[in-house]
Design a protein around this motif. Sequence first.
Motif, short mmCIF file in Angstrom:
data_model
loop_
_atom_site.label_atom_id
_atom_site.label_comp_id
_atom_site.label_asym_id
_atom_site.label_seq_id
_atom_site.Cartn_x
_atom_site.Cartn_y
_atom_site.Cartn_z
N SER A 181 1.02 -1.20 0.02
CA SER A 181 -0.17 -0.22 -0.13
C SER A 181 0.85 1.10 -0.05
CB SER A 181 -0.75 -0.02 1.20
OG SER A 181 -0.19 0.24 2.33
N TRP A 182 0.18 2.40 0.12
CA TRP A 182 1.19 3.64 -0.01
C TRP A 182 1.80 3.79 1.40
CZ3 TRP A 182 -1.79 7.86 -3.25
CH2 TRP A 182 -1.17 7.79 -4.64
N MET A 183 0.97 3.28 2.49
CA MET A 183 1.53 3.40 3.98
C MET A 183 1.77 4.87 4.37
SD MET A 183 4.09 0.29 4.22
CE MET A 183 5.08 0.71 2.73
N LEU A 184 0.95 5.78 3.76
CA LEU A 184 0.90 7.13 4.26
C LEU A 184 0.93 7.52 5.79
CD1 LEU A 184 -0.98 8.92 1.33
CD2 LEU A 184 1.13 7.88 1.13
N ASP A 185 0.18 6.19 6.44
CA ASP A 185 0.31 6.65 7.93
C ASP A 185 1.81 6.77 8.73
OD1 ASP A 185 0.22 3.72 7.05
OD2 ASP A 185 0.42 3.34 9.17
N LEU A 186 2.81 6.11 7.74
CA LEU A 186 3.94 6.25 8.12
C LEU A 186 4.65 7.88 7.60
CD1 LEU A 186 5.36 2.70 7.57
CD2 LEU A 186 4.47 3.65 9.67
N ASP A 187 4.95 8.51 8.65
CA ASP A 187 5.23 9.94 8.19
C ASP A 187 6.46 10.01 7.12
OD1 ASP A 187 4.82 12.89 9.57
OD2 ASP A 187 6.97 12.68 8.76
N LEU A 188 6.33 10.83 6.14
CA LEU A 188 7.45 10.66 5.07
C LEU A 188 8.75 11.00 5.74
CD1 LEU A 188 8.00 10.71 1.96
CD2 LEU A 188 7.31 13.23 2.05
N ILE A 189 8.86 11.80 6.74
CA ILE A 189 10.18 12.27 7.26
C ILE A 189 10.50 11.49 8.50
CG2 ILE A 189 11.51 14.05 8.03
CD1 ILE A 189 9.77 15.79 6.21
N VAL A 190 9.57 11.56 9.51
CA VAL A 190 9.91 10.84 10.69
C VAL A 190 8.79 9.64 10.71
CG1 VAL A 190 11.05 12.49 11.97
CG2 VAL A 190 8.48 12.66 11.71
N PRO A 191 8.97 8.62 10.35
CA PRO A 191 7.89 7.50 10.16
C PRO A 191 7.62 6.92 11.43
CG PRO A 191 9.86 6.75 9.11
CD PRO A 191 10.12 8.27 9.53
N ASN A 201 13.51 5.40 13.36
CA ASN A 201 13.91 6.67 12.47
C ASN A 201 15.19 6.68 12.08
OD1 ASN A 201 11.31 7.53 12.57
ND2 ASN A 201 11.76 8.88 14.36
N GLN A 202 16.13 6.24 13.15
CA GLN A 202 17.70 6.11 12.78
C GLN A 202 17.94 5.12 11.58
OE1 GLN A 202 20.30 8.07 13.86
NE2 GLN A 202 18.87 9.40 14.71
N ALA A 203 17.45 4.02 11.84
CA ALA A 203 17.64 3.05 10.81
C ALA A 203 16.95 3.38 9.09
CB ALA A 203 16.73 1.91 11.10
N TYR A 204 15.83 4.32 9.30
CA TYR A 204 15.22 4.64 8.11
C TYR A 204 16.09 5.69 7.50
CZ TYR A 204 11.72 7.25 5.40
OH TYR A 204 11.11 8.17 4.45
N TRP A 205 16.66 6.60 8.39
CA TRP A 205 17.48 7.66 7.78
C TRP A 205 19.03 7.27 7.50
CZ3 TRP A 205 16.19 10.94 12.64
CH2 TRP A 205 14.75 11.69 12.30
N THR A 240 8.86 -2.25 -0.75
CA THR A 240 8.84 -1.89 0.60
C THR A 240 7.54 -2.15 1.06
OG1 THR A 240 10.13 0.10 0.04
CG2 THR A 240 9.02 0.05 2.20
N THR A 241 7.68 -2.96 2.28
CA THR A 241 6.45 -3.15 2.97
C THR A 241 6.57 -2.86 4.71
OG1 THR A 241 7.46 -5.46 3.93
CG2 THR A 241 6.12 -5.29 1.75
N ARG A 242 5.55 -3.15 5.31
CA ARG A 242 5.54 -2.62 6.58
C ARG A 242 6.85 -3.46 7.44
NH1 ARG A 242 1.82 0.74 7.82
NH2 ARG A 242 -0.09 1.08 6.85
N ASP A 243 6.97 -4.70 6.98
CA ASP A 243 7.92 -5.65 7.87
C ASP A 243 9.49 -5.46 7.32
OD1 ASP A 243 5.81 -7.05 8.79
OD2 ASP A 243 5.61 -8.37 6.87
N ASN A 244 9.73 -4.72 6.20
CA ASN A 244 10.80 -4.58 5.78
C ASN A 244 11.17 -2.70 5.76
OD1 ASN A 244 10.20 -3.32 3.39
ND2 ASN A 244 10.51 -5.10 2.14
N PHE A 245 10.29 -2.15 6.17
CA PHE A 245 10.31 -0.65 6.04
C PHE A 245 11.68 0.13 6.70
CE2 PHE A 245 9.34 3.94 6.59
CZ PHE A 245 8.75 4.32 5.44
N TYR A 246 12.03 -0.48 7.75
CA TYR A 246 13.47 0.09 8.77
C TYR A 246 14.53 -1.08 8.31
CZ TYR A 246 9.62 2.58 10.84
OH TYR A 246 8.47 3.42 10.97
#
Length: 708
Positions: A181-191, A201-205, A240-246
Amino acid sequence: MTTPDLFLPLQLALHIILSCVLRVAVAQNPVNTYAPTVNVNCPETSSLVRIFTPQSQVLNASEADYIASRESYVISNAWSNWLGNASDIVSNLETLQGKFPRIGIVIGGEGYRTAQYGAGVLSGLDGRNDTAREKGTGGLLQVASYLSASSGGSWLLGSLLMNDWPSLQELVYGNGGDLSSWMLDLDLIVPSAPSVDDSNNQAYWGSVLESVESKANNGVPTSVTDLWGRMVSYHFLNETTRDNFYTNDTSHGAGQLWSQISLLPNFRSNTMPFPIVAADSRQAGSGITTSVPLNSTVYEITPFEFGSWDPDLAAMLSLQFAGTYLTNGLPANESACVTGFDQASFVMGTSSSFFNAVLNVTDGNFGFDANSEEENGMNFLFNQLSSHTPSSDVKDAANWPNPFKGINPVTFQDSSSDWLELLDGGSNLEKTPLSSLMVKARGLDVVVVIDGSADDSNYWPNGTSLLTTFERISSVLSSSHQPMPPIPGTAAQFVSTGVNMRPTFFGCNLTEGQPTYPMIIYLPNAPPLDGSAPATNTGDTQFSYTSMFTAVFINQAFWNTLGGFKPNTTSADPDWGKCLQCAAIDRAVTSRSDFCSQCFTQYCYDPTDPPSSSELPGRQFAFVNPDPGGLTKVEEWLERNKGALAGCIVAVVVAIAGIVGFIFWWRKRRARKSRYSRVHELREDDEPWRYYDSHSLELEMPRRMSIS
């Protein structure tokens, strides 16, 4: 040699092996496929750039072939599927074979809002949507030859393309399989959480930064736009999925190239409209932080080319070699070419790069309208980028090596520059990139404008984008582009006539003796027809939406697209679907049917007899949050973290049980210790039974007597 001495060579060998393994693992990290490939052999050609004039402009051969094949083998059938027998619209549909109008759709942009608004409208125009097809609007998407987008609209377009053209329902909400899905509930900058120190967040960045650093390590300057595009890719591209997002388990869209769209199955079968992404520019070195002038070069990116139709440049580069420094169309040497620069995420980031307006390059701080979490996140990311990559003179725009250096030095603003500084496609206030579809060589008959701009105090459009295109074509592009049809002369007139709040047809009646202009079908973001609370007029810098919010948002846009309007009521127009068909086919018919004539009376803008906003009663204009408590966000967080929460709950229960058990044990021990202490203090002549009442005496005394 002692035993420790024997271990030293083994330890050294093990260290070397582990170092090699780590180097290979880093080199093969999927997110690093974002890096372009440099020092590639250039093709044997006299020039990598094609140059033309407004008078000699011609489509790229591959684009022309695509349009011809789509119109011959796909669109002709799509018209029949959409119109049916068309008895109310045209006398004989079969006579129009080979003469159908050429239609383009343009989606404006401003972040998540316009990505969602565009998705809702396209779903209402998509023949794959059963409800839209029943209402008569579903099918327009299938007969369109072109689809142009910028900024947030490019996020929608890129998502559709890189997922190989799924339905909008599947794209936004997932299909339970290969589409998440688009996963817009996960903030674009600070998910993950509103904290810079949050581990997720640190893993994402860290993953985003690693991608961008891999590009910089190949000697290609980067900017905040690279960070932006990579974050966009997590939410809109595949892998990208919720399971592998970070995690770095997948490339999160890295390595997906815009020039590889032509390899997709639905592109090869001509199923989708030909895609175009637009981006503005500022003159290199100018440092403009406001809207750019109308004569600033506007660029487009297709699966085949990068360049501009603007008369000041009028040149195109093969997109495959974007990122290559060229002078007069030639590289420095035969192995100086670059490939892989046209990352899909970078194209989408370039078209939405608004950082010249919000980034203070002096102190590295962002201004996001009191969104402190996003500000802190972007400040952190930008500072990390600045400290880990080579310095660049330009950090607040998309850096594109200039392939047009030396071309048209008299008119082209960047003819002497090594770099192009590209910006958000609405930086010149043309927020819907209409001019890309008004190019004379493309020969469009109808253009559908999906305008999700936020122009007034309630974040509704007021026609500014159309007015900008009108002025730009009149003053800058008159030699290279089709003219615009008549529209209201000011934003105030757009509002007073009400055409900014309902579907409108511009250019219904061609004036004899004037240049031919396409008809414009204008679909602006507007409040619900029935007067219910609006949810689609959100701000540009809202970087997350709960699932409930997205569902309400897209649902409102969808039903407005299906509804049209009935003057002086809050009801939908049951004939709107057929009226839309009348407008789409009008340029091919010689005379309008009575039904279509009635439609045009209601929906056409007549500058000599303009409509009035009073025909649109009962609308609510102030935004109302459909999920004010963010309850679905809490539910989604609980769902995402149910495993960890279950473990925590078990741990808490065990801890509580342990504490309770300890308390009982401690109290029992204390009581026993107190009793023994008192017995020890009694003298031989004490009479211990005096300490008990009569009931205790019967119970306790025999016990003591038996002990003695």
